[in-house]
Design a protein around this motif. Structure first.
Motif, PDB file in Angstrom:
ATOM      1  N   THR A  16      40.160  64.676  10.040  1.00 15.18           N
ATOM      2  CA  THR A  16      41.214  63.926  10.719  1.00 15.18           C
ATOM      3  C   THR A  16      41.187  62.442  10.391  1.00 15.18           C
ATOM      4  OG1 THR A  16      40.447  65.302  12.533  1.00 15.18           O
ATOM      5  CG2 THR A  16      42.365  63.944  12.961  1.00 15.18           C
ATOM      6  N   SER A  17      39.984  61.868  10.318  1.00 17.14           N
ATOM      7  CA  SER A  17      39.939  60.415  10.160  1.00 17.14           C
ATOM      8  C   SER A  17      39.882  59.986   8.693  1.00 17.14           C
ATOM      9  CB  SER A  17      38.718  59.864  10.910  1.00 17.14           C
ATOM     10  OG  SER A  17      37.542  60.242  10.226  1.00 17.14           O
ATOM     11  N   ASP A  18      39.882  60.930   7.793  1.00 13.82           N
ATOM     12  CA  ASP A  18      39.771  60.577   6.380  1.00 13.82           C
ATOM     13  C   ASP A  18      41.119  60.180   5.797  1.00 13.82           C
ATOM     14  OD1 ASP A  18      37.011  61.068   6.060  1.00 13.82           O
ATOM     15  OD2 ASP A  18      37.418  63.225   6.124  1.00 13.82           O
ATOM     16  N   PRO A  19      41.104  59.425   4.712  1.00 14.05           N
ATOM     17  CA  PRO A  19      42.385  59.086   4.080  1.00 14.05           C
ATOM     18  C   PRO A  19      42.962  60.306   3.360  1.00 14.05           C
ATOM     19  CG  PRO A  19      40.584  58.103   2.853  1.00 14.05           C
ATOM     20  CD  PRO A  19      39.983  58.756   4.054  1.00 14.05           C
TER      21      PRO A  19
ATOM     22  N   TYR B 229      46.447  54.068  -2.433  1.00 18.25           N
ATOM     23  CA  TYR B 229      46.502  55.506  -2.161  1.00 18.25           C
ATOM     24  C   TYR B 229      46.349  55.757  -0.662  1.00 18.25           C
ATOM     25  CZ  TYR B 229      45.385  60.418  -1.944  1.00 18.25           C
ATOM     26  OH  TYR B 229      45.412  61.746  -1.612  1.00 18.25           O
ATOM     27  N   CYS B 230      45.442  55.034  -0.048  1.00 20.73           N
ATOM     28  CA  CYS B 230      45.226  55.203   1.392  1.00 20.73           C
ATOM     29  C   CYS B 230      46.531  54.973   2.147  1.00 20.73           C
ATOM     30  CB  CYS B 230      44.182  54.216   1.905  1.00 20.73           C
ATOM     31  SG  CYS B 230      42.531  54.685   1.467  1.00 20.73           S
ATOM     32  N   LYS B 231      47.259  53.962   1.699  1.00 22.14           N
ATOM     33  CA  LYS B 231      48.512  53.631   2.359  1.00 22.14           C
ATOM     34  C   LYS B 231      49.505  54.787   2.211  1.00 22.14           C
ATOM     35  CE  LYS B 231      51.118  49.528   2.215  1.00 22.14           C
ATOM     36  NZ  LYS B 231      51.273  48.179   1.657  1.00 22.14           N
ATOM     37  N   SER B 232      49.618  55.266   0.996  1.00 22.23           N
ATOM     38  CA  SER B 232      50.553  56.366   0.748  1.00 22.23           C
ATOM     39  C   SER B 232      50.205  57.582   1.585  1.00 22.23           C
ATOM     40  CB  SER B 232      50.508  56.789  -0.722  1.00 22.23           C
ATOM     41  OG  SER B 232      51.239  55.912  -1.503  1.00 22.23           O
ATOM     42  N   VAL B 233      48.911  57.898   1.583  1.00 24.93           N
ATOM     43  CA  VAL B 233      48.505  59.125   2.235  1.00 24.93           C
ATOM     44  C   VAL B 233      48.598  58.981   3.750  1.00 24.93           C
ATOM     45  CG1 VAL B 233      46.023  58.875   2.524  1.00 24.93           C
ATOM     46  CG2 VAL B 233      46.966  61.065   1.832  1.00 24.93           C
TER      47      VAL B 233
ATOM     48  N   MET C  95      59.795  63.424   4.669  1.00 20.55           N
ATOM     49  CA  MET C  95      58.652  64.250   4.312  1.00 20.55           C
ATOM     50  C   MET C  95      58.750  64.678   2.856  1.00 20.55           C
ATOM     51  SD  MET C  95      56.056  65.330   5.918  1.00 20.55           S
ATOM     52  CE  MET C  95      55.056  65.235   4.466  1.00 20.55           C
ATOM     53  N   ALA C  96      59.929  65.118   2.474  1.00 18.26           N
ATOM     54  CA  ALA C  96      60.113  65.570   1.105  1.00 18.26           C
ATOM     55  C   ALA C  96      59.848  64.431   0.131  1.00 18.26           C
ATOM     56  CB  ALA C  96      61.527  66.105   0.925  1.00 18.26           C
ATOM     57  N   GLU C  97      60.362  63.241   0.482  1.00 22.67           N
ATOM     58  CA  GLU C  97      60.185  62.092  -0.398  1.00 22.67           C
ATOM     59  C   GLU C  97      58.729  61.671  -0.467  1.00 22.67           C
ATOM     60  OE1 GLU C  97      62.671  58.879   0.822  1.00 22.67           O
ATOM     61  OE2 GLU C  97      64.457  59.963   0.158  1.00 22.67           O
ATOM     62  N   ALA C  98      58.110  61.625   0.694  1.00 23.95           N
ATOM     63  CA  ALA C  98      56.729  61.167   0.735  1.00 23.95           C
ATOM     64  C   ALA C  98      55.828  62.120  -0.041  1.00 23.95           C
ATOM     65  CB  ALA C  98      56.259  61.043   2.181  1.00 23.95           C
ATOM     66  N   LYS C  99      56.127  63.408   0.064  1.00 21.01           N
ATOM     67  CA  LYS C  99      55.311  64.400  -0.649  1.00 21.01           C
ATOM     68  C   LYS C  99      55.450  64.198  -2.150  1.00 21.01           C
ATOM     69  CE  LYS C  99      53.415  68.807  -0.860  1.00 21.01           C
ATOM     70  NZ  LYS C  99      53.206  68.918  -2.276  1.00 21.01           N
ATOM     71  N   LEU C 100      56.697  63.932  -2.576  1.00 25.46           N
ATOM     72  CA  LEU C 100      56.911  63.710  -3.995  1.00 25.46           C
ATOM     73  C   LEU C 100      56.154  62.478  -4.470  1.00 25.46           C
ATOM     74  CD1 LEU C 100      60.668  64.485  -4.627  1.00 25.46           C
ATOM     75  CD2 LEU C 100      58.663  65.742  -5.402  1.00 25.46           C
ATOM     76  N   GLN C 101      56.215  61.447  -3.643  1.00 25.84           N
ATOM     77  CA  GLN C 101      55.531  60.228  -4.050  1.00 25.84           C
ATOM     78  C   GLN C 101      54.022  60.437  -4.114  1.00 25.84           C
ATOM     79  OE1 GLN C 101      54.882  56.622  -1.862  1.00 25.84           O
ATOM     80  NE2 GLN C 101      56.548  55.643  -2.980  1.00 25.84           N
TER      81      GLN C 101
END
Lengths: 441, 999
Positions: free
Chosen positions: A281-284, B935-939, B987-993
């Protein structure tokens, strides 16, 4: 695939094992959001489970006819198979968040949403029927379970349940016969970056696993560890960093520091032996189950080793033909919110009997809207079934009616307990590896 | 026999009316008059089948209700005719014949036109006499000629709506040849009816059979269903006995096969003809007393009948209780000052009351939307899935499973009105209202307030031997008078408790206190002539003269006294009552009594009503104003430091019937005791029964302007009851939800938390969110009903223009007449007209169209905000609307408009938006080093969306009540509709990105 520890004085050899990932079913990289909804995953689940249940009904209640909800007739005993839906009074409703007038009282979020008035409904493609009677207890089941019920329709239009059939433990491959002790170590909730996590503890753990700690006896033990699994919540990133749009430069480092630290820890392990990391849950990682592997770019150091496997949550694999299945804990935590049990192990045992590791998905547990399958169905019974990020270490050996043997393990949060768990794949025995600094070592 | 329906043919009751007896006419002239009248009647309306038109003419001593008269009575002629229709039926033709006279007469007899037939008729036969009368200037008019025949009958037999009637055994006989579908049919004389007052055991409700139904029709894409083309495919029926909470019949008639449904009788037919006829037979068999549904009066019933016509089923529309009586669709206009003008359709179902929940809702509740979905969400707390009519055809054309799906939906639509009616106790309230006011239940929905007062007035007048003149309707009328003015509001934020003194039923009590009535009003002429002693009359502030009750007790005050007395009794009984059903009846009654008492005043002031008398209504309001001003004077005189009180009291505001006083004390408790003292003291200075009551304290109190205020409402000193607002909480539908949420939250912070800086900060954050495009779209949606097509509107309107544009895009899903059109205001070219800037929210979501945030800032939120903040904040405008928080703005790039059509899409770096040539990668070489962080931001973004996606879509499954079927709902009133849609797309867009970061 094992690494060799080159210790000139003792020349201890790390045991080797054969590892096989079974995560393919949990991957969603080929899936797309094309407007699909959750009905399909329920449909797939019901379809698959029904086939299993129908085959069992012949031996369970051979004399009874099998009906659909629509085909029920008043007073006639029969067997119906369908998905349970639990009507819950206290279940938080997303509509309330948006539509209710603001009241003076803040929304209280209880830990558990059970209420005495909750009741169960059985649904198949043809309709729904309310379940009555004392045989089926709403506190034991959750929305999404597929069961077979024996009973009859009452004059009030309810279905009076007289007996319940669950799918039961799935079939199991026999445990391979091996005379050597080999250990798989589980750890969860390292929570690097969390204020309560102690870097010393984590380092002790790493040093122990890699054999840099203790006397020969301990090193011999360490050399028998053939695999390490990190079951989620390895880092804790400061909350609220992603909500706002602005991310000041100083926040960047705040964000990446815990991950860098983790990378350093993992590099040490991966240099010594095979290592699986599951997201939690807390992971990126993404939120919905199955959570996809943590991206390699987060671990520039560890990624260099081919012993490092970033895997999905749930995670399924075989070590020397011993089958493992586990999650980072979300499925069991969610069951705890929507049903009751004495211990977390009971929840785990139930999911085994339901042949489904996450029945509350998608209802209360976020999950990907699969269109043609339900990856959470357990087709084969694992030998070791583990759940990460639990409050305390517990384990139990479950014996199935067909001789299945399953070791259930609740892996505690390492940052709180300092406990990792080692399982001997020879006999499924398990013990805790406790690293507590409170004891003034 | 209990619970059977009875049709009673009452014989012997004839319609009649009165006219003034011309002076000089004696009993001997009557027969001649009768003959001429009859002859004239025959001549003009030959062959109406009745052997005699005028049955009887009788001389009677009566008195007109209008004006105070010293003599007790005058001679009147009671003319009894054969059929109720005769009066109005012939009116037109007789009017033609004497048009010339009319012109001349109109100036003198303002009641001419309305009762023209009768009057013209009269003068033609007695022309010579007329000439004499005209010269004398005497009033000739008809009396009670515009009373509806059913009402006439009820009044004369002492029957009220929802009444129990007994016909003693031996006084009736079974009808040999029945005319109706009732289970029992009898004949009797009207004089044999025994009406029981609704007291004691006769206050029980009859076990009405209530049918709730709903139809579905398969419309063509892009059109609202039209009975000429679109078939009726399903009819769902639920029959409930009044007082029971479960329907005892549930069935659905479907066109083509339909899978079974638990607990429901599914009847499938191959042709539409069979469906319709099955429904008709069902109605005749079940024989419901009340037919309910949602919008049945304007849609379902007319549609069924028109559809049967289109299919040529001649014998379909027999859904009333009379055999062979065809129901027809008529257009009706209902106009009332209170409810406005509404066009509607009317389908007669003789013997069955139609109770359309939609109409009842629109009458009794002020809601922002009247769709069945939002009404049930509001009252029953559950969302209903809403299937767009364009999908219905697809479901129908599928298989028996999809039709079953539709049937479940249809049944739910039939069940919800039933639930609503139960929950809101409509039957109880309406039956009690009918009992109190004495009109049939059907009048309560189809007519305005005035018929209720008229009914009471006629009943009372009959007891007093008075007759009501039939007055010409003046149309809309410009006879306005000074309304209830309010005391100047001293605007501001009051941190000390404000006590509120209320007049209890102010207008009714004024009418009682000063004996204001038609029959106590003295004409200015008579004031001079009669020379009444001043102690016997009241001169009102508007200069009218009314006699006091010792000379002549008014009828209106008497009616009011009875109503209020009955209300007091009902309330007392309510307290004692234990049985919830009895309680429901009594509560309905006291409510009905209160409403009725208040509508008496309106009756005298409504120029379109039967008997307007502005002298009365303007006197009432002028007294009201005087009371408020007196109260202010008394309070500010008595409660002073000189008078021994701690502070000088100050009246800060006065409304129609309440006065807000700041006594200066700082505790709620002290303000309450002073309030009570003031109420008692001031009540003593007024004539009974005018009474000032102390009810509540506002603390703190924000007075914005007249009729606009907010405050915490205290009735006991320990804890406030609620937050009360008036005129602020903009529930108006042309406001978006953002306004309402923002204002509510601000008031909450200001009043409850007493945190003004917090409120300011909240406003700033909200505005910043709006400017930065972080606002949820559903908060910005404005909805308007589409009532006419493009040409119908004289001025171009945003929602209408949008509907046109949507029709061009896709006719199938475009809104049609009757739909509500939701829209948002988008950024358009400079100088674009306001109506060109509207856009479909879904289209906006799909194409990233930027929102015109300035519009929302300036036209939607600024005014209500400033209203609240100006009394409490210096430079509110600059502080809130032009501060630092308005500096950063983010605008979306539209994906489909203008120049974007020519643009070539290229992948850009997720980190810095630089175009990257190598499409395989997510980042430019520059940002490569920040890979982990980006990546952290995207995810994290994906994780948030997944959580939302899961929550929203599972909620919809829950509403729908099925896990295994796709959600079809398109209810735009649902608070999560746009969020759900947006979540799906994002959701669809974010998944693609996310997928660009190859693993």
């Amino acid at each position: 695939m094992a690494m060799e520890i080159d210790d000139s004085s003792n020349n201890l050899q790390r045991k080797q094992s054969l590892y096989k990932s079974l995560d393919e079913t949990f991957g969603v990289e080929r899936e797309r959001y094309t407007g699909q909804q959750y009905s399909q995953i329920y449909f797939a689940r019901l379809h698959l489970m029904r086939t299993i249940l129908y085959s069992l009904v012949d031996t369970w209640k051979p004399h009874l006819p099998v009906c659909t909800v629509l085909g029920l007739e008043l007073g006639k005993e029969c067997v119906i198979v369908g998905t349970l839906y639990k009507h819950m009074k206290l279940k938080p409703c997303v509509l309330d968040e948006y539509s209710k007038e603001r009241t003076g009282i803040p929304l209280v979020r209880p830990h558990n949403f059970m209420h005495p008035e909750d009741h169960l409904v059985l649904e198949d493609e043809s309709g729904r029927v309310k379940l009555g009677g004392t045989v089926i207890s709403p506190s034991l089941f959750v929305t999404g379970n597929v069961v077979a019920l024996h009973g009859k329709e009452t004059s009030a239009g309810d279905f009076l349940v007289q007996d319940i059939l669950e799918a039961g433990l799935p079939p199991q491959e026999e445990l391979p016969f091996d005379t050597k002790d080999k250990y798989v170590v589980f750890v969860s909730g390292l929570s690097v970056g969390c204020s309560s996590s102690n870097p010393l503890l984590s380092q002790l753990l790493v040093d122990h696993i890699t054999g840099h700690l203790g006397d020969e006896k301990e090193q011999i033990l360490a050399s028998q560890i053939v695999h390490v699994v990190i079951a989620g919540n390895s880092v804790e990133l400061p909350t609220g960093l992603f909500n706002g749009q602005y991310l000041a430069a100083k926040d960047h480092s705040k964000l990446s520091m815990p991950i860098k630290e983790l990378d350093i820890l993992l590099t040490q392990i991966a240099a010594a032996l095979p290592l699986d990391i599951m997201p939690g849950t807390s992971d990126p990682a993404n939120f919905a189950l199955p959570q996809q592997p943590l991206h390699r770019c987060l671990f520039p150091g560890t990624s260099a080793y081919n012993t490092f496997v970033s895997c999905t949550n749930p995670h399924s694999f075989e070590v020397d033909s011993v089958r493992f299945l586990g999650t980072s804990g979300q499925n069991i935590d969610d069951l705890d919110r929507y049903s009751n049990a004495e211990s977390r192990l009971d929840f785990m045992e139930r999911t085994l009997r339901w042949r489904h590791i996450a029945p509350t998905a998608p209802n209360t547990l976020g999950c990907y809207p699969f269109t043609d399958r339900d990856p959470f169905l357990m087709e084969k019974c694992p030998h070791v079934y583990f759940v990460g990020n639990q409050s305390k270490y517990e384990n139990r050996l479950v014996k199935g009616p067909e001789g299945q043997l399953v070791r259930l393990i609740c892996i505690p949060k390492f940052c709180e307990s300092g406990v990792a768990v080692a399982v001997n794949i020879r006999n499924l025995e398990c013990h805790a590896l406790s690293f507590s600094t409170d004891l003034d070592l | 026999m209990v619970g059977h329906s009875v049709c009673c043919n009452v014989h012997g009751f004839r319609p009649y009316f009165y006219i003034n007896c011309p002076p000089g006419m004696g009993p001997d002239d009557i027969s001649k008059f009768h003959q001429t009248l009859e002859a004239k009647m025959r001549e003009k309306s030959a062959n109406n089948g009745s052997p005699k038109c005028i049955l009887q003419i009788e001389m009677m001593q009566k008195r007109s209700i209008m004006y105070y008269q010293q003599q007790q009575s005058q001679m009147f002629l009671k003319i009894v005719v054969a059929l109720p229709t005769m009066v109005s039926g012939c009116r037109g033709r007789f009017f033609e014949a004497f048009k010339r006279e009319d012109v001349r007469l109109e100036g003198r007899f303002n009641n001419l036109q309305y009762s023209s037939f009768l009057f013209a008729f009269y003068c033609s036969s007695l022309l010579c006499l007329l000439a004499g009368i005209l010269e004398e200037g005497m009033q000739i008019g008809t009396y009670e000629s515009n009373v509806l025949f059913p009402l006439r009958f009820m009044i004369d037999c002492n029957i009220v709506g929802g009444n129990w009637i007994e016909i003693p055994s031996g006084n009736y006989r079974r009808t040999a040849k029945t005319m109706s579908y009732c289970q029992l049919e009898i004949d009797c004389l009207y004089s044999d009816l025994v009406s029981h007052e609704p007291e004691g055991e006769f206050s029980k409700m009859a076990p009405f059979r209530v049918l709730s139904f709903d139809i579905e029709c398969a419309g063509r894409k892009g059109f609202f269903p039209d009975a000429k083309h679109d078939p009726v495919i399903q009819v769902a029926n639920l029959v409930t006995l009044q007082g029971e909470n479960q329907p005892f019949v549930r069935n659905i008639m479907t066109l083509k096969s339909c899978s079974p449904i638990v607990g429901v009788d599914v009847m499938s037919f191959d042709t539409e003809r069979e469906v319709l006829l099955a429904w008709r037979d069902f109605i005749q068999e079940v024989d419901p007393d009340i037919i309910i549904g949602y919008n049945i009066c304007n849609f379902d019933l007319p549609y069924l009948i028109e559809r049967a016509q289109a299919l040529g089923i001649a014998d379909f529309p027999i859904i009333g209780r009379i055999r062979n009586s065809m129901s027809r669709v008529k257009d009706a206009t209902f106009s009332s000052r209170q409810y406005g003008t509404r066009e509607s359709k009317e389908v007669s179902t003789v013997g069955r009351v139609q109770f359309d929940l939609l109409q009842a809702m629109q009458r009794d509740y002020k809601l922002s939307s009247y769709s069945l979905n939002s009404v049930s969400a509001h009252f029953l707390g559950e969302q209903k899935e809403d299937v767009h009519h364009s999908i219905i055809s697809d479901l129908q054309n599928g298989n028996s499973e999809t039709r079953r799906r539709l049937a479940v939906y249809c049944l739910k639509d039939a069940y919800l009105p039933q639930r609503l009616m139960e929950k809101l106790m409509f039957i109880y309230n309406y039956v009690e209202m009918a009992r109190v006011t004495g009109v049939p239940i059907s009048f309560l929905l189809s007519r305005g307030q005035s018929i209720k007062v008229l009914s009471q007035l006629l009943r009372k007048a009959k007891q007093k031997n008075l007759v009501l003149p039939s007055v010409k309707r003046k149309g809309s009328g410009d006879g306005t008078f000074e309304g209830a003015t309010v005391l100047e509001a001293r605007t501001g934020f009051y941190a000390k408790p404000i006590a509120t003194l209320d007049f209890a039923s102010l207008y009714p009590s004024i009418m009682m206190a000063y004996n204001l009535c038609y029959c106590t009003l003295v004409t200015p002429e008579d004031v001079r002539k009669l020379n009444l002693p001043p102690e016997c009359v009241n001169k009102t502030p508007t200069g009218e003269t009314f006699v006091k009750s010792n000379l002549q007790k008014g009828i209106l005050p008497e009616i009011l006294e009875e109503l209020l007395g009955a209300r007091k009794r009902a309330k007392a009984d309510l307290k004692k009552a234990k049985d919830p059903l009895v309680k429901a009846v009594l509560d309905g009654r006291q409510l009905a009594l209160k409403i009725s008492a208040n509508s008496v005043y309106g009756f005298t002031g409504a120029t379109v009503a039967q008997l307007p008398c502005l002298e009365i209504s303007s006197s009432v309001t002028s007294y009201g104003r005087q009371m408020i001003e007196d109260t202010k004077k008394h309070v500010e005189k008595k409660f002073t430091t000189d008078g021994g009180y701690e502070h000088n009291a100050e009246v800060i505001y006065g409304d129609t019937d309440s006065v807000m006083v700041q006594f200066g004390v700082s505790s709620v408790d002290a303000a309450m005791s002073l309030g009570r003292e003031a109420a008692e003291y001031i009540s003593g200075t007024f004539i009974k029964p005018i009474k000032l009551e102390f009810e509540k304290v506002y603390y703190p109190y924000l007075l914005i302007s007249k009729k606009r205020y907010a405050g915490l409402y205290w009735t006991n000193p320990e804890k406030f009851d609620k937050m009360d607002t008036k005129g602020i909480e903009t529930v108006r539908r042309d406001n978006c939800l953002l306004v309402k949420n923002l204002i509510t939250e601000c008031l909450h912070k200001i009043l409850i938390d007493q945190d003004i800086p917090g409120a300011v900060q909240f406003v700033k954050n909200t505005i910043s969110d709006l400017l930065m495009n972080r606002m949820d779209l559903s908060l910005l949606v404005i909805t308007k009903g589409l009532t006419k097509t493009g040409e119908g509107y004289a001025v171009k309107q945003a929602h209408n223009e949008l509907a046109e544009r949507m029709r061009k895009r896709d006719a199938a899903t475009a809104p049609t007449i009757g739909d509500r059109v939701p829209y948002v205001i988008i950024k358009a070219a400079k100088g674009a007209k306001a109506y060109e800037k509207s856009e479909d929210p879904i289209y906006v979501l799909e194409n990233n169209i930027p929102i015109d945030v300035q519009y929302y800032l300036e036209n939607q939120i600024s005014k209500p905000l400033l209203r609240i903040f100006e009394p409490i904040l210096k430079n509110a405008s600059t502080e809130l609307l032009h501060g630092n928080h308005t500096r950063s703005v983010s605008i979306l790039t539209p994906s489909n408009t203008g120049i974007m059509k020519f643009a070539k899409k290229q992948l850009s770096c997720i980190g810095c938006r630089t175009v990257i040539s190598n499409g395989e990668q997510a980042l430019c070489p520059h940002c490569k080093g920040r890979e982990a962080e980006l990546y952290c931001k995207s995810v994290a973004n994906v994780a948030d969306l997944e959580m939302l996606f899961g929550k929203l879509w599972t909620q919809c499954q829950e509403c729908q009540g099925s896990l295994h079927q796709d959600v079809l709902c398109t209810s735009r009133d649902c608070p999560i509709f746009y969020r759900r849609k947006k979540a799906q797309k994002d959701m669809a867009e974010a998944k693609l990105q996310l997928d660009r970061w190859q693993f």
